[in-house]
Design a protein around this motif. Structure first.
Motif, short mmCIF file in Angstrom:
data_model
loop_
_atom_site.label_atom_id
_atom_site.label_comp_id
_atom_site.label_asym_id
_atom_site.label_seq_id
_atom_site.Cartn_x
_atom_site.Cartn_y
_atom_site.Cartn_z
N SER A 5 51.76 32.83 45.62
CA SER A 5 51.73 32.57 47.14
C SER A 5 50.44 31.36 47.31
CB SER A 5 50.97 33.94 47.97
OG SER A 5 49.86 34.46 47.42
N PHE A 6 50.56 30.54 46.70
CA PHE A 6 49.50 29.40 46.60
C PHE A 6 50.04 28.11 46.46
CE2 PHE A 6 46.07 27.70 43.78
CZ PHE A 6 45.11 28.02 44.65
N PRO A 7 50.60 27.61 47.92
CA PRO A 7 51.33 26.37 48.16
C PRO A 7 50.03 25.19 48.06
CG PRO A 7 51.27 27.63 50.12
CD PRO A 7 50.62 28.66 49.02
N ALA A 21 50.31 29.26 34.75
CA ALA A 21 50.09 28.03 35.47
C ALA A 21 50.05 28.55 36.87
CB ALA A 21 51.35 27.15 35.42
N ALA A 22 48.73 28.54 37.39
CA ALA A 22 48.30 29.46 38.59
C ALA A 22 47.19 28.57 39.20
CB ALA A 22 48.52 30.68 38.40
N GLY A 23 47.02 27.54 39.30
CA GLY A 23 46.00 26.80 39.97
C GLY A 23 44.60 27.44 39.20
N MET A 24 44.57 27.62 38.21
CA MET A 24 43.55 28.26 37.38
C MET A 24 42.35 27.52 36.91
SD MET A 24 43.64 31.51 34.66
CE MET A 24 44.19 32.70 35.70
N ALA A 25 41.21 27.92 37.30
CA ALA A 25 40.17 27.10 36.90
C ALA A 25 39.70 27.63 35.55
CB ALA A 25 38.90 27.39 37.68
N VAL A 34 38.92 36.92 49.72
CA VAL A 34 39.02 35.86 48.55
C VAL A 34 40.06 36.76 47.78
CG1 VAL A 34 36.51 35.04 48.45
CG2 VAL A 34 37.06 36.97 47.09
N GLN A 35 40.60 35.76 46.89
CA GLN A 35 41.70 36.64 46.06
C GLN A 35 41.14 37.38 44.83
OE1 GLN A 35 45.93 35.52 45.12
NE2 GLN A 35 44.82 34.06 43.92
N LYS A 36 41.50 38.40 44.69
CA LYS A 36 40.74 39.20 43.74
C LYS A 36 40.98 38.56 42.28
CE LYS A 36 40.46 43.88 42.14
NZ LYS A 36 40.97 44.91 41.52
N GLY A 37 40.09 38.43 41.63
CA GLY A 37 40.01 37.91 40.18
C GLY A 37 39.76 36.23 40.20
N SER A 38 39.54 35.68 41.33
CA SER A 38 39.73 34.15 41.48
C SER A 38 38.17 33.97 41.41
CB SER A 38 40.05 33.78 42.99
OG SER A 38 39.40 34.08 43.77
N THR A 39 38.08 32.52 41.05
CA THR A 39 36.74 31.91 41.15
C THR A 39 36.02 31.93 42.62
OG1 THR A 39 37.69 29.68 41.48
CG2 THR A 39 37.24 30.21 39.18
N GLN A 40 36.71 32.02 43.36
CA GLN A 40 36.12 32.14 45.02
C GLN A 40 35.33 33.31 45.09
OE1 GLN A 40 39.45 31.08 44.43
NE2 GLN A 40 38.98 29.07 45.34
N SER A 41 35.74 34.43 44.30
CA SER A 41 34.79 35.60 44.60
C SER A 41 33.40 35.32 43.80
CB SER A 41 35.51 36.57 43.64
OG SER A 41 34.92 37.66 43.63
N LEU A 53 39.42 29.59 50.24
CA LEU A 53 40.48 29.06 49.33
C LEU A 53 40.54 27.76 48.88
CD1 LEU A 53 43.31 30.10 52.07
CD2 LEU A 53 43.03 31.35 49.84
N ASP A 54 41.13 27.47 47.85
CA ASP A 54 41.15 26.08 47.26
C ASP A 54 41.77 25.30 48.34
OD1 ASP A 54 40.32 26.38 44.85
OD2 ASP A 54 42.29 26.74 43.76
N ASP A 55 41.23 24.26 48.49
CA ASP A 55 41.38 23.21 49.83
C ASP A 55 43.05 23.00 50.38
OD1 ASP A 55 41.49 20.09 51.21
OD2 ASP A 55 40.41 21.82 52.29
N1 GLN Z 1 41.33 28.06 41.68
C1 GLN Z 1 41.25 29.51 41.77
C2 GLN Z 1 40.69 30.26 40.45
O1 GLN Z 1 41.06 29.71 39.38
C3 GLN Z 1 42.00 30.31 42.51
C4 GLN Z 1 43.33 30.14 41.91
C5 GLN Z 1 44.40 30.89 42.60
O2 GLN Z 1 44.33 31.70 43.60
N2 GLN Z 1 45.86 30.97 42.21
O3 GLN Z 1 40.54 31.43 40.45
#
Ligand code: GLN
Length: 290
Positions: A59-61, A117-121, A166-173, A208-210
């Motif tokens: 859920s990360f378009p 692969a999930a836009g993960m930092a 924020v999404q749980k477990g994300s860097t946003q937290s 959220l990521d931009d």
């Molecule tokens: N980029 C953020 C992170 O790595 C969020 C990634 C996501 O929500 N898929 O935590």
């Protein structure tokens, strides 16, 4: 004396038999392909099964999202196209596993997925348990709010007292507690649910990521990406990378090669455009309505 001789002979025979056994097992391993012998267990499994399994949270378009294609619910997006290139270079099929974001790294360590692969930092904390590919995607951070409260988030806001999803477990937290300690952070498992809670007024905003914030704002008329857009501080500005088990350096090497190839030969830009072209407002609405 005779008895002693017999025992010595027996020992000799046993030793010879043991030696023979050792020899035959050596010959056996020699017949195994030397290439295979060097492979990590993950790579062996990938080659043997003819498939590689990617873990994501769809859920990360535009990186990963659900879309109905030919009447079938399909997971697609830029990360998925990149994952397909990774599979293609390895000569195997791609299988996608969609799960909650905070379960992805545990699934990787347990061997339930071969890469994430999930836009993960690639943060230092995550590097304690997994390895990361080269960085392949950059984002800014944005606060998403509603049309009726967006003015409460000017660029210099400290967000005092605001409830921010924020999404749980994300860097946003972590960004929230580090950069906005006066706000109240609400951890929610799925991005799609963050959007629902924002729409219903349970939370005041979402970090959220931009590109994701902008896309949700376009798709949902009552929502707006606010002026509160920022770049992570350098220590934290780690973009997105692909995560791989520490036990599979050969898988990581192959993934890095694929990433480098698609960046060098122009495939990267084409895949990004393809992902964008698959987005439409109806699709994102469907995502949120789920
Ligand atoms: N980029 C953020 C992170 O790595 C969020 C990634 C996501 O929500 N898929 O935590």
């Amino acid at each position: 004396m005779k008895k002693a001789k017999k025992i010595v002979t027996m020992i000799l025979v046993i030793t010879m038999l043991a030696g023979l056994a050792a020899c035959s097992s050596k010959t056996e391993s020699k017949t195994e392909n030397p290439e295979t012998e060097k492979m990590s267990d993950t790579m062996k499994k990938i080659k043997k099964s003819g498939k590689i399994v990617v873990g994501t949270e769809a859920s990360f378009p535009p990186l990963e999202f659900h879309k109905e294609i030919d009447g079938k619910d399909t997971i697609t997006g830029f990360d998925i196209f990149v994952a397909e290139e990774i599979a293609k270079d390895l000569g195997v099929e791609l299988e996608i596993k969609d799960m909650s974001f905070d379960g992805l790294l545990a699934a990787l360590v347990a061997g339930n997925v071969d890469f994430v692969a999930a836009g993960m930092a690639a943060t230092e904390e995550r590097r304690q348990s997994v390895d990361f590919s080269i960085r392949y995607y950059d984002t800014l951070q944005t606060i998403l709010a509603r049309d009726d409260n967006k003015d409460e988030f000017p660029a210099d806001s400290d967000m005092k007292g605001k409830l921010i999803g924020v999404q749980k477990g994300s860097t946003q937290s972590e960004i929230m507690s580090r950069m906005y300690p006066k706000a109240k952070t609400v951890e929610i498992a799925k991005n799609a649910d963050i959007i629902l809670q924002l729409q219903s007024g349970k939370i005041d905003g979402a970090l959220l990521d931009d590109p994701i914030a902008q896309l949700y704002a376009i798709a949902n008329p009552g929502l707006t990406a606010t002026e509160l857009i920022f770049k992570n501080d350098p220590e934290y500005d780690v973009g997105s990378s692909i995560a791989v088990s520490k036990e599979a350096p050969d898988v990581l090497e192959s993934i890095d090669k694929t990433l480098q190839r698609i960046m060098d030969d122009g495939t990267y830009d084409k895949l990004l455009e393809k992902a964008d072209s698959m987005l439409d407002a109806d699709m994102i609405d469907m995502l949120v309505d789920e």
